[in-house]
Design a protein around this motif. Structure first.
Motif, PDB file in Angstrom:
ATOM      1  N   LEU A 330       6.751 -18.466   3.794  1.00 48.49           N
ATOM      2  CA  LEU A 330       7.356 -17.233   3.276  1.00 48.49           C
ATOM      3  C   LEU A 330       7.598 -17.434   1.794  1.00 48.49           C
ATOM      4  O   LEU A 330       8.559 -18.085   1.388  1.00 48.49           O
ATOM      5  CB  LEU A 330       8.659 -16.940   4.021  1.00 48.49           C
ATOM      6  N   CYS A 331       6.688 -16.929   0.994  1.00 51.14           N
ATOM      7  CA  CYS A 331       6.736 -17.139  -0.461  1.00 51.14           C
ATOM      8  C   CYS A 331       7.743 -16.186  -1.085  1.00 51.14           C
ATOM      9  O   CYS A 331       7.667 -14.960  -0.899  1.00 51.14           O
ATOM     10  CB  CYS A 331       5.340 -16.922  -1.047  1.00 51.14           C
ATOM     11  N   GLY A 332       8.692 -16.721  -1.825  1.00 49.38           N
ATOM     12  CA  GLY A 332       9.809 -15.940  -2.333  1.00 49.38           C
ATOM     13  C   GLY A 332       9.565 -15.250  -3.652  1.00 49.38           C
ATOM     14  O   GLY A 332      10.544 -14.880  -4.320  1.00 49.38           O
ATOM     15  N   ASP A 333       8.298 -15.069  -4.059  1.00 50.48           N
ATOM     16  CA  ASP A 333       8.054 -14.311  -5.289  1.00 50.48           C
ATOM     17  C   ASP A 333       8.623 -12.898  -5.173  1.00 50.48           C
ATOM     18  O   ASP A 333       9.115 -12.327  -6.150  1.00 50.48           O
ATOM     19  CB  ASP A 333       6.549 -14.246  -5.573  1.00 50.48           C
ATOM     20  N   ARG A 334       8.529 -12.328  -3.974  1.00 54.17           N
ATOM     21  CA  ARG A 334       9.130 -11.016  -3.698  1.00 54.17           C
ATOM     22  C   ARG A 334      10.227 -11.225  -2.670  1.00 54.17           C
ATOM     23  O   ARG A 334      10.011 -11.834  -1.622  1.00 54.17           O
ATOM     24  CB  ARG A 334       8.079 -10.040  -3.159  1.00 54.17           C
ATOM     25  N   HIS A 335      11.412 -10.764  -2.969  1.00 54.22           N
ATOM     26  CA  HIS A 335      12.531 -10.972  -2.065  1.00 54.22           C
ATOM     27  C   HIS A 335      13.573  -9.884  -2.304  1.00 54.22           C
ATOM     28  O   HIS A 335      13.529  -9.169  -3.311  1.00 54.22           O
ATOM     29  CB  HIS A 335      13.171 -12.345  -2.289  1.00 54.22           C
ATOM     30  N   SER A 336      14.481  -9.771  -1.354  1.00 61.34           N
ATOM     31  CA  SER A 336      15.565  -8.806  -1.474  1.00 61.34           C
ATOM     32  C   SER A 336      16.781  -9.355  -0.739  1.00 61.34           C
ATOM     33  O   SER A 336      16.645  -9.888   0.372  1.00 61.34           O
ATOM     34  CB  SER A 336      15.153  -7.443  -0.885  1.00 61.34           C
ATOM     35  N   PRO A 337      17.963  -9.235  -1.326  1.00 62.86           N
ATOM     36  CA  PRO A 337      19.170  -9.705  -0.630  1.00 62.86           C
ATOM     37  C   PRO A 337      19.514  -8.864   0.595  1.00 62.86           C
ATOM     38  O   PRO A 337      20.355  -9.260   1.414  1.00 62.86           O
ATOM     39  CB  PRO A 337      20.264  -9.591  -1.702  1.00 62.86           C
ATOM     40  N   ASP A 338      18.867  -7.691   0.744  1.00 65.10           N
ATOM     41  CA  ASP A 338      19.161  -6.824   1.882  1.00 65.10           C
ATOM     42  C   ASP A 338      18.311  -7.159   3.103  1.00 65.10           C
ATOM     43  O   ASP A 338      18.451  -6.504   4.143  1.00 65.10           O
ATOM     44  CB  ASP A 338      18.934  -5.354   1.496  1.00 65.10           C
ATOM     45  N   ASP A 340      17.113  -9.736   6.097  1.00 68.59           N
ATOM     46  CA  ASP A 340      17.619 -10.858   6.883  1.00 68.59           C
ATOM     47  C   ASP A 340      16.532 -11.938   6.961  1.00 68.59           C
ATOM     48  O   ASP A 340      15.663 -11.909   7.840  1.00 68.59           O
ATOM     49  CB  ASP A 340      18.010 -10.382   8.286  1.00 68.59           C
ATOM     50  N   ARG A 341      16.589 -12.897   6.038  1.00 62.11           N
ATOM     51  CA  ARG A 341      15.572 -13.952   5.995  1.00 62.11           C
ATOM     52  C   ARG A 341      15.669 -14.855   7.224  1.00 62.11           C
ATOM     53  O   ARG A 341      14.650 -15.349   7.718  1.00 62.11           O
ATOM     54  CB  ARG A 341      15.720 -14.783   4.722  1.00 62.11           C
TER      55      ARG A 341
END
Length: 414
Positions: A330-338, A340-341
């Motif tokens: 799961l590459c974190g280049d794109r992420h959002s705190p909203d 549920d990782r």
């Protein structure tokens, strides 16, 4: 003064002369000291009845062998480990394997290599050794896993059903870590038919391509000649893709097999950035010959769905075992705190061998040239973990179907 004569009386041994001590602890015994006994006439004319001594010594019968009394030996004492050695419970003293450096030599606390522990160790001149932190010890354990022996060339395919999830980033960083920490040769091949950016992310624009290598293959017979078509990013060799889309479409499954068969003669690990999509010709050969699969997604709704669809596609096309043994990144280049990782990780943990969650990194988010020196600590740890999971598969049977590499395998009946 009367002198006594010393006559030998038959029937008894002669008496010692005056002034001579009888046989004892301070005097060596002679034949005359032996008590008289009748002997066979074979020794002489009259045996001891003659004044002449026997011409041969009396045979002596040696004593019987002495049987040692082993019961008097002290019983075997259990091994008690001293301070600095391995615990006694971890040592089989009866095994030949106990005579090793790990068992016999006192083990001192490992020297720290980072943080305040290293500063204290250096400031004290090595007299104060706080040891390594748990985090540092865990990272070194990953390094040991990455350096696992490799019995045969190993092909790693980095795949995704769609682009835009960081697949090229994963292929590039995995190649950099493996090449830096291992002593063998590692090459990253860009098999993207749509002008892939692997070479640009690692070595900059320009340079020879896989098409140039393919056209000159009959003239290549050594690694020195092969390196004319690769570029170096540290210890990693990179073979870029054709930048003309029309030419890139011509890179077929047969051509991919020819190129990777040549690379396999000179490289130990071949990492293929498979490009966008799962149905083009080169992808068929990539999947059929891969020893390890890395499926890339992102911790977003669409990124997670793409990775899940990739696993489903592999299972539907006959690569169910390969999908179950794959590693999802799961590459974190794109992420959002909203998002549920944790729920996303739990989902993929039930469908594959391992899940690696790469945290966001400002350096990688730019999409420019990758420099490992600019990675954050957690990002480096994530790439180390990915490389360790891939190395765990070194030497394992290939999970891909034994179908011809230029044809998709039949669906799995199970």
């Amino acid at each position: 003064m009367t002198v006594q004569s010393h006559r030998h009386h038959p029937g008894r041994p002669p008496e010692p002369p005056l002034g001579e001590a009888p046989p004892g602890p301070g005097r060596r015994a002679t034949w005359a000291d032996t008590p008289w006994r009748p002997v066979s006439p074979a020794y002489g004319r009259n045996g001891y009845d003659s004044d002449d001594p026997p011409t041969e010594p009396i045979p002596v019968i040696p004593p019987g062998p002495v049987v040692p009394d082993w019961s008097r030996l002290a019983p075997v004492q259990p091994y008690q480990a001293s301070t600095g050695f391995l615990p006694a419970a971890q040592i089989d003293v009866a095994s030949d394997a106990v005579l090793t450096d790990e068992s016999l030599v006192r083990h001192h606390r490992a020297t720290p290599t980072e943080g305040w522990r290293l500063a204290l160790y250096a400031a004290s001149g090595g007299r104060i050794n706080p040891g390594q932190s748990a985090h540092e010890a865990a990272r070194l354990e990953l390094v040991h896993r990455i350096r696992r022996p490799l019995p045969a060339p190993h092909r790693v395919a980095v795949v995704s059903v769609k682009g835009g999830v960081g697949k090229t980033t994963v292929a590039a960083c995995l190649g950099l870590v493996l090449a830096e920490l291992r002593g063998d040769r590692v090459v990253a091949l860009d098999a993207n038919p749509d002008a892939g950016t692997l070479s640009e992310r690692l070595t900059g624009p320009g340079g020879p391509t896989v098409r140039d290598l393919y056209e000159d293959m009959p003239n290549l017979s050594s690694v020195a000649e092969l390196t004319r078509y690769t570029r170096s990013a540290g210890r990693l060799h990179v073979l870029g893709s054709e930048q003309e889309p029309a030419m890139g479409e011509a890179f077929s499954a047969e051509e991919y097999l020819d190129v990777t068969s040549l690379l396999e003669r000179f490289y130990n690990v071949i990492i293929t950035d498979s490009g966008t999509g799962m149905v083009h010709s080169a992808m068929e050969a990539t999947l059929a010959t891969a020893d390890s699969l890395v499926v890339v997604g992102s911790p977003t709704v669409d990124g997670a769905n793409r990775a899940s669809r990739t696993l489903s596609f592999l299972a539907d096309e006959g690569y169910r075992v390969a999908a179950e043994q794959s590693v999802v990144v799961l590459c974190g280049d794109r992420h959002s705190p909203d998002v549920d990782r944790a729920l996303i990780r739990s989902h993929f943990a039930t469908r594959c061998r391992a899940v690696v969650d790469v945290p966001p990194d400002p350096h990688l988010s730019t999409g420019g040239r990758i420099d490992p020196a600019l990675w954050r600590g957690p990002t480096r740890d994530a790439w180390y973990l990915l490389a360790a999971h891939v190395a765990d598969g070194f030497g394992a049977p290939s999970p891909t179907a034994p179908a011809p590499p230029f044809a998709m395998p039949m669906p799995d009946p199970g």
